[in-house]
Scaffold this motif. Structure first.
Motif, short mmCIF file in Angstrom:
data_model
loop_
_atom_site.label_atom_id
_atom_site.label_comp_id
_atom_site.label_asym_id
_atom_site.label_seq_id
_atom_site.Cartn_x
_atom_site.Cartn_y
_atom_site.Cartn_z
N GLN A 38 0.83 -1.20 0.00
CA GLN A 38 0.00 0.00 0.00
C GLN A 38 0.87 1.26 0.00
O GLN A 38 0.57 2.22 -0.71
CB GLN A 38 -0.95 0.01 1.21
N GLU A 39 1.93 1.26 0.79
CA GLU A 39 2.84 2.40 0.81
C GLU A 39 3.48 2.62 -0.56
O GLU A 39 3.56 3.75 -1.04
CB GLU A 39 3.94 2.20 1.86
N LEU A 40 3.92 1.54 -1.20
CA LEU A 40 4.52 1.65 -2.53
C LEU A 40 3.49 2.16 -3.55
O LEU A 40 3.81 2.98 -4.41
CB LEU A 40 5.08 0.31 -2.97
N ASN A 41 2.28 1.68 -3.43
CA ASN A 41 1.22 2.12 -4.33
C ASN A 41 0.97 3.63 -4.16
O ASN A 41 0.79 4.34 -5.15
CB ASN A 41 -0.06 1.33 -4.06
N ASP A 42 0.97 4.10 -2.92
CA ASP A 42 0.78 5.53 -2.67
C ASP A 42 1.91 6.35 -3.28
O ASP A 42 1.67 7.40 -3.88
CB ASP A 42 0.69 5.80 -1.16
N VAL A 43 3.13 5.87 -3.15
CA VAL A 43 4.28 6.58 -3.71
C VAL A 43 4.18 6.60 -5.24
O VAL A 43 4.42 7.65 -5.86
CB VAL A 43 5.61 5.92 -3.26
N ILE A 44 3.80 5.50 -5.83
CA ILE A 44 3.68 5.44 -7.28
C ILE A 44 2.59 6.40 -7.76
O ILE A 44 2.76 7.09 -8.77
CB ILE A 44 3.41 4.00 -7.75
N ASP A 63 3.22 9.49 -10.23
CA ASP A 63 2.47 9.60 -11.48
C ASP A 63 1.86 10.99 -11.61
O ASP A 63 1.91 11.59 -12.69
CB ASP A 63 1.39 8.52 -11.55
N ALA A 64 1.32 11.51 -10.52
CA ALA A 64 0.75 12.86 -10.55
C ALA A 64 1.85 13.89 -10.83
O ALA A 64 1.64 14.83 -11.62
CB ALA A 64 0.05 13.15 -9.23
N ASN A 65 3.00 13.71 -10.20
CA ASN A 65 4.11 14.64 -10.43
C ASN A 65 4.59 14.58 -11.88
O ASN A 65 4.88 15.62 -12.49
CB ASN A 65 5.28 14.34 -9.49
N ILE A 66 4.68 13.39 -12.44
CA ILE A 66 5.11 13.24 -13.83
C ILE A 66 4.10 13.92 -14.76
O ILE A 66 4.50 14.61 -15.71
CB ILE A 66 5.29 11.75 -14.19
N SER A 67 2.83 13.77 -14.48
CA SER A 67 1.80 14.41 -15.31
C SER A 67 1.94 15.93 -15.27
O SER A 67 1.84 16.60 -16.30
CB SER A 67 0.40 14.00 -14.85
N LYS A 68 2.18 16.48 -14.08
CA LYS A 68 2.37 17.92 -13.95
C LYS A 68 3.61 18.38 -14.72
O LYS A 68 3.58 19.40 -15.41
CB LYS A 68 2.50 18.32 -12.48
N LEU A 69 4.68 17.62 -14.61
CA LEU A 69 5.92 17.97 -15.31
C LEU A 69 5.74 17.91 -16.83
O LEU A 69 6.25 18.76 -17.56
CB LEU A 69 7.06 17.08 -14.86
N GLN A 70 5.01 16.93 -17.30
CA GLN A 70 4.75 16.82 -18.73
C GLN A 70 3.93 18.02 -19.22
O GLN A 70 4.19 18.55 -20.30
CB GLN A 70 4.03 15.51 -19.06
N GLU A 71 2.96 18.41 -18.41
CA GLU A 71 2.15 19.57 -18.76
C GLU A 71 3.01 20.83 -18.81
O GLU A 71 2.88 21.64 -19.75
CB GLU A 71 1.02 19.73 -17.73
N GLN A 72 3.88 20.99 -17.83
CA GLN A 72 4.78 22.14 -17.83
C GLN A 72 5.72 22.11 -19.03
O GLN A 72 5.98 23.15 -19.65
CB GLN A 72 5.60 22.19 -16.54
N LEU A 73 6.21 20.95 -19.38
CA LEU A 73 7.10 20.82 -20.53
C LEU A 73 6.40 21.23 -21.81
O LEU A 73 6.96 21.96 -22.64
CB LEU A 73 7.63 19.39 -20.63
#
Length: 78
Positions: A29-35, A39-49
């Motif tokens: 569950q902890e690993l799932n939360d981190v993933i 994923d949310a951070n990657i999506s934000k970074l892609q949007e910024q890019l």
């Protein structure tokens, strides 16, 4: 007497396995939360890019309309 001892050992092994499974579930569950957070951070970074890539295109387009950049011009004595 050995049957009782065997049963006790089996119960201890089952309890140990149950604790391990519980620990594994918590870790999973902890690993799932981190993933999910990553994923949310990657999506934000892609949007910024995408945003900055579009801005760069706009700046390049605007600079091509205004002429060469001063570093690209020949000095007047040539």
């Amino acid at each position: 007497m050995t049957k009782d001892k065997d049963c006790e050992e089996l119960l201890e092994q089952i309890q140990e396995l149950q604790m391990r499974v519980s620990f594994q579930e918590d870790n999973l569950q902890e690993l799932n939360d981190v993933i999910a957070e990553q994923d949310a951070n990657i999506s934000k970074l892609q949007e910024q890019l995408r945003y900055f890539a579009e801005k760069m295109k706009q700046l390049e387009s605007a600079s091509s309309l205004t002429g060469p950049v001063s570093g690209d011009e020949r000095p007047p004595h040539y």
